[in-house]
Design a protein around this motif. Structure first.
Motif, PDB file in Angstrom:
ATOM      1  N   CYS B 374       0.828  -1.203   0.000  1.00  0.00           N
ATOM      2  CA  CYS B 374       0.000   0.000   0.000  1.00  0.00           C
ATOM      3  C   CYS B 374       0.868   1.262   0.000  1.00  0.00           C
ATOM      4  CB  CYS B 374      -0.858   0.057   1.259  1.00  0.00           C
ATOM      5  SG  CYS B 374      -1.951  -1.335   1.448  1.00  0.00           S
ATOM      6  N   PRO B 375       0.332   2.367  -0.544  1.00  0.00           N
ATOM      7  CA  PRO B 375       1.021   3.643  -0.353  1.00  0.00           C
ATOM      8  C   PRO B 375       1.209   3.878   1.148  1.00  0.00           C
ATOM      9  CG  PRO B 375      -0.806   3.901  -1.892  1.00  0.00           C
ATOM     10  CD  PRO B 375      -0.909   2.511  -1.312  1.00  0.00           C
ATOM     11  N   GLY B 376       2.389   4.279   1.526  1.00  0.00           N
ATOM     12  CA  GLY B 376       2.634   4.566   2.942  1.00  0.00           C
ATOM     13  C   GLY B 376       2.945   3.353   3.790  1.00  0.00           C
ATOM     14  N   CYS B 377       2.993   2.170   3.180  1.00  0.00           N
ATOM     15  CA  CYS B 377       3.293   0.963   3.964  1.00  0.00           C
ATOM     16  C   CYS B 377       4.688   1.084   4.571  1.00  0.00           C
ATOM     17  CB  CYS B 377       3.233  -0.269   3.071  1.00  0.00           C
ATOM     18  SG  CYS B 377       3.731  -1.768   3.947  1.00  0.00           S
ATOM     19  N   ILE B 562      -1.729  14.846   3.487  1.00  0.00           N
ATOM     20  CA  ILE B 562      -1.594  14.434   2.089  1.00  0.00           C
ATOM     21  C   ILE B 562      -0.438  15.227   1.488  1.00  0.00           C
ATOM     22  CG2 ILE B 562      -2.765  14.317  -0.152  1.00  0.00           C
ATOM     23  CD1 ILE B 562      -4.049  12.560   1.986  1.00  0.00           C
ATOM     24  N   TYR B 563       0.435  14.537   0.785  1.00  0.00           N
ATOM     25  CA  TYR B 563       1.643  15.174   0.252  1.00  0.00           C
ATOM     26  C   TYR B 563       1.498  15.555  -1.223  1.00  0.00           C
ATOM     27  CZ  TYR B 563       4.180  14.327   4.542  1.00  0.00           C
ATOM     28  OH  TYR B 563       4.595  14.361   5.848  1.00  0.00           O
ATOM     29  N   GLN B 564       2.350  16.488  -1.636  1.00  0.00           N
ATOM     30  CA  GLN B 564       2.300  16.990  -3.002  1.00  0.00           C
ATOM     31  C   GLN B 564       3.722  17.308  -3.469  1.00  0.00           C
ATOM     32  OE1 GLN B 564       0.294  20.754  -3.399  1.00  0.00           O
ATOM     33  NE2 GLN B 564      -0.778  20.040  -5.207  1.00  0.00           N
ATOM     34  N   ARG B 579      12.773   4.600  -7.430  1.00  0.00           N
ATOM     35  CA  ARG B 579      13.565   3.828  -6.455  1.00  0.00           C
ATOM     36  C   ARG B 579      12.758   3.481  -5.219  1.00  0.00           C
ATOM     37  NH1 ARG B 579      19.658   6.060  -6.330  1.00  0.00           N
ATOM     38  NH2 ARG B 579      19.560   6.813  -8.474  1.00  0.00           N
ATOM     39  N   PHE B 580      12.018   4.480  -4.733  1.00  0.00           N
ATOM     40  CA  PHE B 580      11.200   4.227  -3.549  1.00  0.00           C
ATOM     41  C   PHE B 580       9.926   3.492  -3.981  1.00  0.00           C
ATOM     42  CE2 PHE B 580       8.342   5.674  -0.081  1.00  0.00           C
ATOM     43  CZ  PHE B 580       9.033   5.067   0.950  1.00  0.00           C
ATOM     44  N   GLY B 581       9.299   4.014  -5.047  1.00  0.00           N
ATOM     45  CA  GLY B 581       8.207   3.276  -5.688  1.00  0.00           C
ATOM     46  C   GLY B 581       6.887   3.255  -4.944  1.00  0.00           C
ATOM     47  N   CYS B 582       6.496   4.363  -4.334  1.00  0.00           N
ATOM     48  CA  CYS B 582       5.157   4.401  -3.725  1.00  0.00           C
ATOM     49  C   CYS B 582       4.116   4.448  -4.846  1.00  0.00           C
ATOM     50  CB  CYS B 582       5.008   5.622  -2.832  1.00  0.00           C
ATOM     51  SG  CYS B 582       3.304   5.830  -2.276  1.00  0.00           S
ATOM     52  N   PRO B 583       3.116   3.556  -4.806  1.00  0.00           N
ATOM     53  CA  PRO B 583       2.145   3.508  -5.904  1.00  0.00           C
ATOM     54  C   PRO B 583       1.238   4.741  -5.993  1.00  0.00           C
ATOM     55  CG  PRO B 583       1.701   1.790  -4.264  1.00  0.00           C
ATOM     56  CD  PRO B 583       2.924   2.491  -3.820  1.00  0.00           C
ATOM     57  N   ALA B 584       1.305   5.645  -5.014  1.00  0.00           N
ATOM     58  CA  ALA B 584       0.501   6.867  -5.125  1.00  0.00           C
ATOM     59  C   ALA B 584       1.182   7.895  -6.022  1.00  0.00           C
ATOM     60  CB  ALA B 584       0.257   7.463  -3.741  1.00  0.00           C
ATOM     61  N   ILE B 585       2.461   7.640  -6.345  1.00  0.00           N
ATOM     62  CA  ILE B 585       3.203   8.583  -7.186  1.00  0.00           C
ATOM     63  C   ILE B 585       3.159   8.109  -8.634  1.00  0.00           C
ATOM     64  CG2 ILE B 585       5.400   9.815  -7.460  1.00  0.00           C
ATOM     65  CD1 ILE B 585       6.070   9.026  -4.580  1.00  0.00           C
ATOM     66  N   TYR B 586       2.881   9.039  -9.561  1.00  0.00           N
ATOM     67  CA  TYR B 586       2.732   8.626 -10.960  1.00  0.00           C
ATOM     68  C   TYR B 586       3.258   9.696 -11.905  1.00  0.00           C
ATOM     69  CZ  TYR B 586      -1.226  11.841 -11.086  1.00  0.00           C
ATOM     70  OH  TYR B 586      -1.995  12.962 -11.034  1.00  0.00           O
ATOM     71  N   ASN B 594       3.808  13.324 -10.140  1.00  0.00           N
ATOM     72  CA  ASN B 594       2.803  13.862  -9.243  1.00  0.00           C
ATOM     73  C   ASN B 594       2.352  12.834  -8.210  1.00  0.00           C
ATOM     74  OD1 ASN B 594       1.303  16.117  -8.575  1.00  0.00           O
ATOM     75  ND2 ASN B 594       0.726  16.431 -10.722  1.00  0.00           N
ATOM     76  N   ILE B 595       1.635  13.310  -7.194  1.00  0.00           N
ATOM     77  CA  ILE B 595       1.099  12.379  -6.192  1.00  0.00           C
ATOM     78  C   ILE B 595      -0.422  12.350  -6.308  1.00  0.00           C
ATOM     79  CG2 ILE B 595       0.778  12.008  -3.710  1.00  0.00           C
ATOM     80  CD1 ILE B 595       3.588  13.153  -3.303  1.00  0.00           C
ATOM     81  N   ASP B 596      -0.982  11.159  -6.371  1.00  0.00           N
ATOM     82  CA  ASP B 596      -2.431  11.009  -6.416  1.00  0.00           C
ATOM     83  C   ASP B 596      -2.977  11.181  -4.994  1.00  0.00           C
ATOM     84  OD1 ASP B 596      -5.036  10.214  -6.568  1.00  0.00           O
ATOM     85  OD2 ASP B 596      -4.645   8.330  -7.616  1.00  0.00           O
ATOM     86  N   GLN B 599      -4.838   8.426  -3.292  1.00  0.00           N
ATOM     87  CA  GLN B 599      -4.135   7.219  -2.851  1.00  0.00           C
ATOM     88  C   GLN B 599      -3.134   7.465  -1.737  1.00  0.00           C
ATOM     89  OE1 GLN B 599      -2.851   4.125  -5.554  1.00  0.00           O
ATOM     90  NE2 GLN B 599      -3.671   5.261  -7.275  1.00  0.00           N
ATOM     91  N   CYS B 600      -2.644   8.715  -1.621  1.00  0.00           N
ATOM     92  CA  CYS B 600      -1.604   9.014  -0.637  1.00  0.00           C
ATOM     93  C   CYS B 600      -2.110   8.738   0.775  1.00  0.00           C
ATOM     94  CB  CYS B 600      -1.182  10.481  -0.753  1.00  0.00           C
ATOM     95  SG  CYS B 600      -0.053  10.999   0.557  1.00  0.00           S
ATOM     96  N   ASN B 601      -1.340   7.980   1.538  1.00  0.00           N
ATOM     97  CA  ASN B 601      -1.710   7.694   2.925  1.00  0.00           C
ATOM     98  C   ASN B 601      -0.922   8.530   3.921  1.00  0.00           C
ATOM     99  OD1 ASN B 601      -3.865   5.851   2.844  1.00  0.00           O
ATOM    100  ND2 ASN B 601      -2.481   4.217   2.197  1.00  0.00           N
ATOM    101  N   GLY B 602      -0.124   9.448   3.401  1.00  0.00           N
ATOM    102  CA  GLY B 602       0.498  10.450   4.264  1.00  0.00           C
ATOM    103  C   GLY B 602       1.640   9.989   5.145  1.00  0.00           C
ATOM    104  N   CYS B 603       2.433   9.026   4.685  1.00  0.00           N
ATOM    105  CA  CYS B 603       3.537   8.584   5.541  1.00  0.00           C
ATOM    106  C   CYS B 603       4.679   9.605   5.536  1.00  0.00           C
ATOM    107  CB  CYS B 603       4.067   7.233   5.081  1.00  0.00           C
ATOM    108  SG  CYS B 603       4.934   7.286   3.503  1.00  0.00           S
ATOM    109  N   GLY B 604       4.788  10.368   4.468  1.00  0.00           N
ATOM    110  CA  GLY B 604       5.811  11.398   4.378  1.00  0.00           C
ATOM    111  C   GLY B 604       7.182  10.885   3.955  1.00  0.00           C
ATOM    112  N   ASN B 605       7.303   9.602   3.663  1.00  0.00           N
ATOM    113  CA  ASN B 605       8.618   9.047   3.350  1.00  0.00           C
ATOM    114  C   ASN B 605       9.155   9.492   1.995  1.00  0.00           C
ATOM    115  OD1 ASN B 605       8.988   7.723   5.772  1.00  0.00           O
ATOM    116  ND2 ASN B 605       7.805   5.945   5.087  1.00  0.00           N
ATOM    117  N   CYS B 606       8.248   9.797   1.056  1.00  0.00           N
ATOM    118  CA  CYS B 606       8.728  10.283  -0.241  1.00  0.00           C
ATOM    119  C   CYS B 606       9.421  11.632  -0.038  1.00  0.00           C
ATOM    120  CB  CYS B 606       7.588  10.382  -1.246  1.00  0.00           C
ATOM    121  SG  CYS B 606       6.192  11.357  -0.688  1.00  0.00           S
ATOM    122  N   ALA B 607       8.883  12.414   0.899  1.00  0.00           N
ATOM    123  CA  ALA B 607       9.495  13.717   1.186  1.00  0.00           C
ATOM    124  C   ALA B 607      10.903  13.525   1.749  1.00  0.00           C
ATOM    125  CB  ALA B 607       8.623  14.489   2.169  1.00  0.00           C
TER     126      ALA B 607
END
Ligand code: SF4
Ligand code: SF4
Lengths: 195, 621
Positions: B374-377, B562-564, B579-586, B594-596, B599-607
């Protein structure tokens, strides 16, 4: 000897399984024999999901190839993925908003041109395009997208029972505070296919 | 728990089994969750929790045991004490419990005990498609096989009576298509549970060699009695389709549904011997059936178990009748069947036209849509950090759970998987056999299930490996069931929480790193330390499953961030997506990333992973 075969498809997390189970319950409420087949487990994590509902004189839940009366999809390419269920008389009802698989997001694969997807779907049956995302938003909650689709299904006239029974069953199966949103979603779906 | 006899409702096959047990006055139910069996246990759990919430005592005892073997032992002992019990598990779970099962059949039981095995033909969510009907033949357990949810409920109920009459536990063998099919069932009266049993001391319960020797003949005697029940069982019946004919079809389980419909669609004249009690077979009934036919077709998913037994019976009565099935290659030993497969085989055998039309095939190439973390897993963050610590020359044995999904691109953090609890054992083997570094992964539920003893083995033999425990406080994959690491149990009661790190310490692991994976920098450092350590080290990565965490946040009225991506700052380095591969990013059509927000679960790890600080909090919802 009448059988109604419905294939519900979409993406894990879009409420496809819930929609299938509500549809099954409605058929029981309408006095029909019914089988619903569901997917659980790993597929739910954003994978492609497909459930089948068979109503009437049937002895199991799986729909044979080329035997779907309806394909109801919450995502356009997911309708096409299960096109082997269709025949010329199949009503294909799909939401128009693509959900991008992560293999596409990472650039490994391509999402096909949406116009071609719709053209292709038209080849295999009667296509009804529903803007379920916007209708669900209008109803007040995006998660009612599956209910919009059920409304559209009822509006298509393909069910062997009245749409009121389906609506009543939906309302029996949602928490009291969400009844109104769901009712609105259903009605918007119903209207969207009629016009 | 509705007590409205006569009412018809739609239930999942699994729910129907639970309902059947409740109508039969079940006292003790135990399970280890596993698809496709999970909802049997979950339904017991929901009902028990409902009572607990109202400060009432649930009508039965229920637990998610640490593994299937323990589950069978708990319910077995309760049943030996005279209580009605049920244990459910997925097919491979019975491998874990098989040690108990094999000897349990020698000593038998008192209160009815049903062991549900949920097999998974087509491996929908399993590592193999073994046919657990062999366990009935292997252990001597009488077996029932339902075809529909309706039958699943009735068989569960009747199963308790059969089990008590035979003083033996029995198997209820199901398959995914039954477990996950909703069908109509009729509610019947709920019997009152006994509540308390009585253990009668008796040397026969102690299976020393001399007792085992006298118990084995008793087991065979029990099977003789079971055969008498099988002969009379209403679950074994002949169904005529069309006109009287000398064509017979033998079947069990869900295959029956396809046969009936296919025979009707093809206008065949056949009689179907539908077997519901398939071990032991009703020998007399089967012999009579064979005698009344000129041709027999055996239709069963997976192994030719009925087919081989029918060939034996035919031989025993001196008949050389034609038996179609897997032997004649009309049916496959692979995967689950459906109406198409059965219709096709019948049209070949009966030389009639197959009415099912050729399926439409579209030429448009569709992208795969496989399940993903999941996004944010939090597992994604752990994987990312482990990979960063040493990007090459590492083998990653994994285990059964959501984290197996880490095999996908771009993470590719799963190299070897056998079964529940196998990660640390295979890690040791890889460390001995290769010069590579080894980092293994398992979830906390798997750790408690069967992940501990391989760690003790590794420490004792000083295997140079890093074992990761992904401690997300739940059994996420099968529907977020509790386990010994949670502070509540399957009945919704407070429970003693066992900390993974306490157990790991007790196992003698000297180098233990406890991290929050969302702190990717520290986690990377922890992996570096662990890899540098000579010997067995453990990384305990603690962060709750984000789905559960967000659900709890919403319940508490907290918001989710929610991140952007700031398009001005984004340099298209693709770290977040490639590399990180969160499925909310496309990728947008114009190539921008961009971030959907849906779908974003707000973990903040992409940031955190973004080297240009281009990702920021857009809103809180
Ligand atoms: S359910 Fe939880 S543990 Fe499983 S993939 Fe999703 S976030 Fe991760
Ligand atoms: S914050 Fe970033 S990594 Fe986390 S779920 Fe949202 S998009 Fe994915």
């Amino acid at each position: 000897m009448k059988k109604t075969n419905i294939v519900l498809t979409g993406v894990g997390g879009q409420g496809v399984i819930t929609a299938a189970s509500i549809l099954g319950k409605a058929a029981v409420n309408a006095g029909f024999n019914v089988f619903v087949s569901e997917v659980h487990g790993m597929a739910q994590r954003g994978g492609s999901v497909n459930c089948t509902v068979r109503i009437g004189d049937v002895s199991g839940p799986l729909v044979p190839n080329g035997s779907a009366d309806i394909i109801l999809s919450t995502e356009p390419i997911e309708a096409l993925r299960y096109i082997h269920y269709s025949n010329k008389r199949t009503k294909i009802i799909t939401d128009i908003s693509p959900v991008i698989p992560f293999t596409v997001a990472t650039g490994e694969e391509k999402y096909p041109d949406i116009k071609i997807v719709f053209k292709e779907l038209k080849k295999y049956g009667t296509l009804f395009k529903i803007d379920a995302v916007n209708h669900a938003k209008d109803a007040g909650a995006l998660i009612t997208k599956n209910i919009v689709m059920l409304g559209a299904l009822a509006g298509s006239g393909a069910l062997p029972f009245k749409s009121d029974i389906l609506l009543k069953t939906i309302l029996e199966n949602v928490p009291t505070k969400f009844k109104n949103v769901n009712k609105k979603a259903f009605e918007l779906g119903l209207k969207s296919i009629k016009k | 728990m509705e007590d409205k006899p006569g009412k018809k409702i739609l239930l999942l096959g699994n729910e129907a089994i639970t309902r059947g047990a409740i109508e039969a006055g079940i006292d003790v139910a135990t399970a280890y969750p596993g698809t496709p069996s999970s909802e049997i246990a979950d339904t017991f759990s929901h009902i028990a929790k409902y009572f607990t919430k109202q400060k009432k005592e649930p009508p039965f005892y229920f637990e998610y045991s640490t593994n299937e073997k323990v589950a069978l032992e708990i319910a077995g002992a309760a049943s030996i004490s005279g209580l009605r019990s049920l244990t459910c598990m997925k097919h491979v779970g019975l491998n874990v419990a098989s040690d108990t099962l094999m000897t349990y059949l020698y000593i038998g039981t008192k209160g009815g005990h049903i062991i549900v095995s949920a097999d998974d033909p087509s491996c929908h969510s399993s590592q193999n498609e073994q046919d657990n009907r062999y366990y009935a033949l292997f252990s001597g357990a009488p077996m029932l096989e339902p075809s529909t949810p309706w039958e699943a409920k009735e068989m569960t109920k009747t199963g308790f009576d059969i089990s008590e009459e035979l003083k033996s536990p029995i198997l209820l063998r199901t398959t995914t298509r039954l477990n996950h099919t909703r069908g109509t069932i009729e509610l019947k009266k709920i019997q009152k549970p006994k509540k308390k049993g009585y253990f009668e001391k008796n040397p026969f319960w102690i299976t020393t060699p001399e007792i085992a020797k006298v118990r084995h003949p008793e087991l065979l005697k029990m099977l003789k009695n079971a055969e008498i029940i099988s002969e009379k069982s209403p679950f074994n019946k002949i169904i005529k389709i069309g006109k009287t004919s000398d064509w017979g079809i033998v079947t069990s389980g869900v295959a029956f549904n396809y046969i009936k419909e296919a025979a009707e669609d093809l206008n065949l004249n056949v009689k179907i011997l539908k077997l519901g009690m398939t071990h032991p077979l009703p020998n007399k009934m089967c012999s009579e059936f064979i005698k009344s036919c000129k041709n027999i077709i055996v239709v069963e998913e997976l192994e030719p178990i009925l087919e081989n037994q029918f060939k034996t019976i035919a031989y025993d009565i001196g008949l050389t009748i034609k038996i179609y099935g897997k032997g004649t290659e009309h049916f496959s030993r692979l995967y689950e069947y459906n109406l198409d497969i059965v219709t096709e085989a019948f049209s070949k055998i009966f030389k009639v036209k197959n009415p099912i039309i050729k399926p439409n095939i579209s030429n448009v190439k569709l992208p795969r849509r496989s399940p993903a973390l999941c996004p944010g897993c939090p597992h994604r963050a752990t994987y990312y950090a482990a990979k960063k610590a040493q990007p090459k020359g590492v083998i990653y044995p994994t285990d059964i759970g959501c984290y197996t999904l880490g095999r996908e691109k771009p993470l590719e953090m799963a190299d070897l998987l056998l079964c529940m609890g196998s990660n640390a054992g295979t890690a040791g083997g890889l460390a001995i056999a290769t010069d590579d570094k080894v980092i293994s992964f398992m979830g906390d539920s798997t750790f408690f299930h069967s992940g501990i003893s391989p760690i003790i083995n590794a420490v004792h033999h000083n295997h140079d490996i890093v074992v990761t425990i992904l401690d997300n406080r739940t059994t996420a994959m099968t529907g977020h069931q509790p386990h010994p690491g949670t502070d509540f149990d399957g009945m919704g009661r407070p429970a003693k929480k066992i900390l993974v790190e306490d157990v790991i310490k007790g196992c003698g692991v000297e180098n233990i790193e406890i991290v929050d994976p969302n702190d990717i920098k520290t986690t990377t450092k922890a992996y570096k330390n662990a890899l540098a350590f000579k010997g067995t080290s453990a990384v305990i990565s603690k962060s709750p499953c984000i789905l559960l965490e967000n659900r709890n946040k919403r319940k508490r009225g907290e918001k989710i961030k929610i991140y952007q991506i700031d398009q001005e700052k984004c340099q298209q380095c693709k770290t977040c997506i490639g590399r990180f591969g969160c499925p909310a990013i496309y990728y947008e059509e114009d190539g921008s990333i961009n971030i959907d927000a849906q779908q974003c679960n707000g973990c903040g790890n992409c940031a955190t992973v973004c080297p240009f600080e281009a990702i920021y909090i857009k809103e809180e919802v």
